[in-house]
Every structure is written in structure tokens, then in C-alpha cells.
Write a protein that holds these residues in place. Structure first.
Motif, mmCIF file in Angstrom:
data_model
loop_
_atom_site.group_PDB
_atom_site.id
_atom_site.type_symbol
_atom_site.label_atom_id
_atom_site.label_comp_id
_atom_site.label_asym_id
_atom_site.label_seq_id
_atom_site.Cartn_x
_atom_site.Cartn_y
_atom_site.Cartn_z
ATOM 1 N N GLY A 172 0.791 -1.225 0.000
ATOM 2 C CA GLY A 172 0.000 0.000 0.000
ATOM 3 C C GLY A 172 0.823 1.275 0.000
ATOM 4 O O GLY A 172 0.275 2.372 0.026
ATOM 5 N N CYS A 173 2.127 1.154 -0.034
ATOM 6 C CA CYS A 173 3.006 2.323 -0.060
ATOM 7 C C CYS A 173 2.929 2.979 -1.447
ATOM 8 O O CYS A 173 2.909 2.278 -2.460
ATOM 9 C CB CYS A 173 4.429 1.874 0.236
ATOM 10 N N PRO A 174 2.874 4.308 -1.522
ATOM 11 C CA PRO A 174 2.834 4.971 -2.828
ATOM 12 C C PRO A 174 4.007 4.548 -3.711
ATOM 13 O O PRO A 174 5.161 4.609 -3.299
ATOM 14 C CB PRO A 174 2.903 6.452 -2.479
ATOM 15 N N THR A 175 3.677 4.108 -4.907
ATOM 16 C CA THR A 175 4.613 3.453 -5.812
ATOM 17 C C THR A 175 4.417 3.986 -7.228
ATOM 18 O O THR A 175 3.339 4.432 -7.570
ATOM 19 C CB THR A 175 4.319 1.934 -5.805
ATOM 20 N N VAL A 176 5.457 3.900 -8.043
ATOM 21 C CA VAL A 176 5.350 4.197 -9.475
ATOM 22 C C VAL A 176 5.955 3.032 -10.254
ATOM 23 O O VAL A 176 6.795 2.292 -9.735
ATOM 24 C CB VAL A 176 6.049 5.522 -9.868
ATOM 25 N N LEU A 177 5.527 2.884 -11.489
ATOM 26 C CA LEU A 177 6.112 1.903 -12.396
ATOM 27 C C LEU A 177 6.945 2.664 -13.412
ATOM 28 O O LEU A 177 6.458 3.591 -14.063
ATOM 29 C CB LEU A 177 5.020 1.094 -13.100
ATOM 30 N N ASN A 178 8.211 2.295 -13.512
ATOM 31 C CA ASN A 178 9.151 2.915 -14.449
ATOM 32 C C ASN A 178 9.330 1.990 -15.640
ATOM 33 O O ASN A 178 9.409 0.773 -15.470
ATOM 34 C CB ASN A 178 10.511 3.103 -13.773
ATOM 35 N N VAL A 179 9.451 2.579 -16.835
ATOM 36 C CA VAL A 179 9.656 1.787 -18.045
ATOM 37 C C VAL A 179 10.756 2.425 -18.883
ATOM 38 O O VAL A 179 10.720 3.617 -19.165
ATOM 39 C CB VAL A 179 8.372 1.705 -18.905
ATOM 40 N N CYS A 180 11.714 1.601 -19.262
ATOM 41 C CA CYS A 180 12.740 2.016 -20.218
ATOM 42 C C CYS A 180 12.427 1.261 -21.506
ATOM 43 O O CYS A 180 12.715 0.067 -21.626
ATOM 44 C CB CYS A 180 14.142 1.680 -19.709
ATOM 45 N N TRP A 181 11.805 1.947 -22.450
ATOM 46 C CA TRP A 181 11.357 1.293 -23.685
ATOM 47 C C TRP A 181 12.540 0.795 -24.507
ATOM 48 O O TRP A 181 12.451 -0.243 -25.153
ATOM 49 C CB TRP A 181 10.488 2.238 -24.510
ATOM 50 N N GLU A 182 13.636 1.533 -24.484
ATOM 51 C CA GLU A 182 14.799 1.131 -25.280
ATOM 52 C C GLU A 182 15.345 -0.227 -24.815
ATOM 53 O O GLU A 182 15.778 -1.039 -25.620
ATOM 54 C CB GLU A 182 15.894 2.189 -25.190
ATOM 55 N N LYS A 183 15.311 -0.475 -23.518
ATOM 56 C CA LYS A 183 15.775 -1.749 -22.966
ATOM 57 C C LYS A 183 14.638 -2.770 -22.846
ATOM 58 O O LYS A 183 14.888 -3.947 -22.619
ATOM 59 C CB LYS A 183 16.390 -1.539 -21.579
ATOM 60 N N GLY A 184 13.394 -2.303 -22.949
ATOM 61 C CA GLY A 184 12.256 -3.208 -22.814
ATOM 62 C C GLY A 184 12.113 -3.756 -21.405
ATOM 63 O O GLY A 184 11.814 -4.931 -21.213
ATOM 64 N N LYS A 185 12.294 -2.895 -20.409
ATOM 65 C CA LYS A 185 12.263 -3.313 -19.012
ATOM 66 C C LYS A 185 11.424 -2.355 -18.166
ATOM 67 O O LYS A 185 11.340 -1.164 -18.462
ATOM 68 C CB LYS A 185 13.676 -3.361 -18.420
ATOM 69 N N ALA A 186 10.833 -2.913 -17.100
ATOM 70 C CA ALA A 186 10.033 -2.120 -16.168
ATOM 71 C C ALA A 186 10.362 -2.546 -14.743
ATOM 72 O O ALA A 186 10.703 -3.704 -14.494
ATOM 73 C CB ALA A 186 8.550 -2.316 -16.453
ATOM 74 N N TRP A 187 10.238 -1.607 -13.813
ATOM 75 C CA TRP A 187 10.485 -1.898 -12.406
ATOM 76 C C TRP A 187 9.696 -0.919 -11.544
ATOM 77 O O TRP A 187 9.330 0.157 -11.976
ATOM 78 C CB TRP A 187 11.978 -1.834 -12.082
ATOM 79 N N LEU A 188 9.442 -1.340 -10.325
ATOM 80 C CA LEU A 188 8.731 -0.507 -9.366
ATOM 81 C C LEU A 188 9.713 0.310 -8.552
ATOM 82 O O LEU A 188 10.825 -0.132 -8.265
ATOM 83 C CB LEU A 188 7.928 -1.376 -8.392
ATOM 84 N N SER A 189 9.289 1.495 -8.167
ATOM 85 C CA SER A 189 10.053 2.270 -7.195
ATOM 86 C C SER A 189 9.065 3.022 -6.308
ATOM 87 O O SER A 189 7.930 3.291 -6.699
ATOM 88 C CB SER A 189 11.049 3.216 -7.865
ATOM 89 N N LEU A 190 9.530 3.332 -5.121
ATOM 90 C CA LEU A 190 8.706 4.051 -4.164
ATOM 91 C C LEU A 190 8.672 5.521 -4.526
ATOM 92 O O LEU A 190 9.618 6.043 -5.111
ATOM 93 C CB LEU A 190 9.272 3.874 -2.757
ATOM 94 N N LEU A 191 7.614 6.170 -4.150
ATOM 95 C CA LEU A 191 7.485 7.606 -4.368
ATOM 96 C C LEU A 191 8.193 8.296 -3.200
ATOM 97 O O LEU A 191 7.645 8.416 -2.103
ATOM 98 C CB LEU A 191 6.006 7.988 -4.443
ATOM 99 N N ASP A 192 9.422 8.707 -3.432
ATOM 100 C CA ASP A 192 10.280 9.212 -2.361
ATOM 101 C C ASP A 192 9.653 10.347 -1.563
ATOM 102 O O ASP A 192 9.791 10.394 -0.349
ATOM 103 C CB ASP A 192 11.635 9.650 -2.921
ATOM 104 N N ARG A 193 8.969 11.254 -2.224
ATOM 105 C CA ARG A 193 8.420 12.400 -1.499
ATOM 106 C C ARG A 193 7.343 11.983 -0.500
ATOM 107 O O ARG A 193 7.020 12.727 0.409
ATOM 108 C CB ARG A 193 7.909 13.465 -2.458
ATOM 109 N N MET A 194 6.816 10.784 -0.656
ATOM 110 C CA MET A 194 5.802 10.290 0.269
ATOM 111 C C MET A 194 6.415 9.429 1.374
ATOM 112 O O MET A 194 5.712 8.977 2.266
ATOM 113 C CB MET A 194 4.750 9.467 -0.489
ATOM 114 N N MET A 195 7.715 9.208 1.317
ATOM 115 C CA MET A 195 8.373 8.311 2.268
ATOM 116 C C MET A 195 8.922 9.031 3.496
ATOM 117 O O MET A 195 9.413 8.392 4.407
ATOM 118 C CB MET A 195 9.507 7.552 1.570
ATOM 119 N N GLU A 196 8.837 10.358 3.522
ATOM 120 C CA GLU A 196 9.351 11.104 4.669
ATOM 121 C C GLU A 196 8.590 10.693 5.925
ATOM 122 O O GLU A 196 7.367 10.623 5.934
ATOM 123 C CB GLU A 196 9.209 12.603 4.433
#
Length: 111
Positions: free
Chosen positions: A35-59
């Protein structure tokens, strides 16, 4: 995969790319990251995706490493098309899926 291994893999794989080269969804909540605020990142050139936390919400959040581990557990996934992106978002839940993109086929059908 540990958080350190995950961060090293991201740095190795995408460290030479600028923020312009990586698409990021808006933030969402999902079970994968507890349930932690998260984003999905995509690098189309590499054809890869990964999750990362929304840092500004982690304070002020204790045990950030728990949520980082949840992203590491999800790992780096293949993502070579809008359809694959949408499938990844759908697998993460309704909140994430609200960022799904229209596919070429759905655009043709609506015309």
C-alpha cells in the motif's frame, strides 16, 4: 534479490539513461508494495520495467527498507509494448491499472 542487488541492477542497467529516457506512471498503491505509494518505471529502449517508491511520500515512514524490499521482490520485468505495460499494471491492481495506456487496437476500434 536483496534491495542492494536490486539497486545495483537498476544502476547497471539504466544508469546511463536520463530521466527523459524513462517513462514513469503516476503514483498508485498496490498490494505488492504494502500500500506504499509506488510508481512503475519503463525504459522502452531496454524493454524493461520496475517498481520504485514515491520518495516524497516516504518522509517520516519508519522501516522504509521493508517497502524497498517489496519492490526488489517484484524485480525488473520485461516490457516491450503497451500491451505488456498494461498487463503489468493490471497485475498490480485496479489503482495501478488506471494508468494503462490505450493500445493501437483499441484506438482503431474506437474510430
Amino acid at each position: 534479490m536483496t534491495v542492494k542487488e536490486f539497486q545495483e541492477a537498476i544502476e547497471k542497467e539504466f544508469g546511463d539513461y536520463s530521466i527523459i529516457d524513462i517513462d514513469t506512471t503516476g503514483d498508485f498503491q498496490c498490494d505488492q508494495t504494502g500500500g506504499c505509494p509506488t510508481v512503475l518505471n519503463v525504459c522502452w529502449e531496454k524493454g524493461k520495467a520496475w517498481l520504485s517508491l514515491l520518495d516524497r511520500m516516504m518522509e517520516g515512514i519508519e522501516n522504509k527498507s521493508y517497502y524497498e524490499q517489496r519492490c526488489a521482490d517484484w524485480g525488473i520485468r520485461n516490457c516491450n509494448s503497451i500491451e505488456e505495460l498494461n498487463a503489468l499494471l493490471k497485475s498490480l491492481g485496479e489503482d495501478a491499472y488506471s494508468y494503462a495506456l490505450p493500445t493501437e487496437e483499441s484506438i482503431k476500434q474506437s474510430m
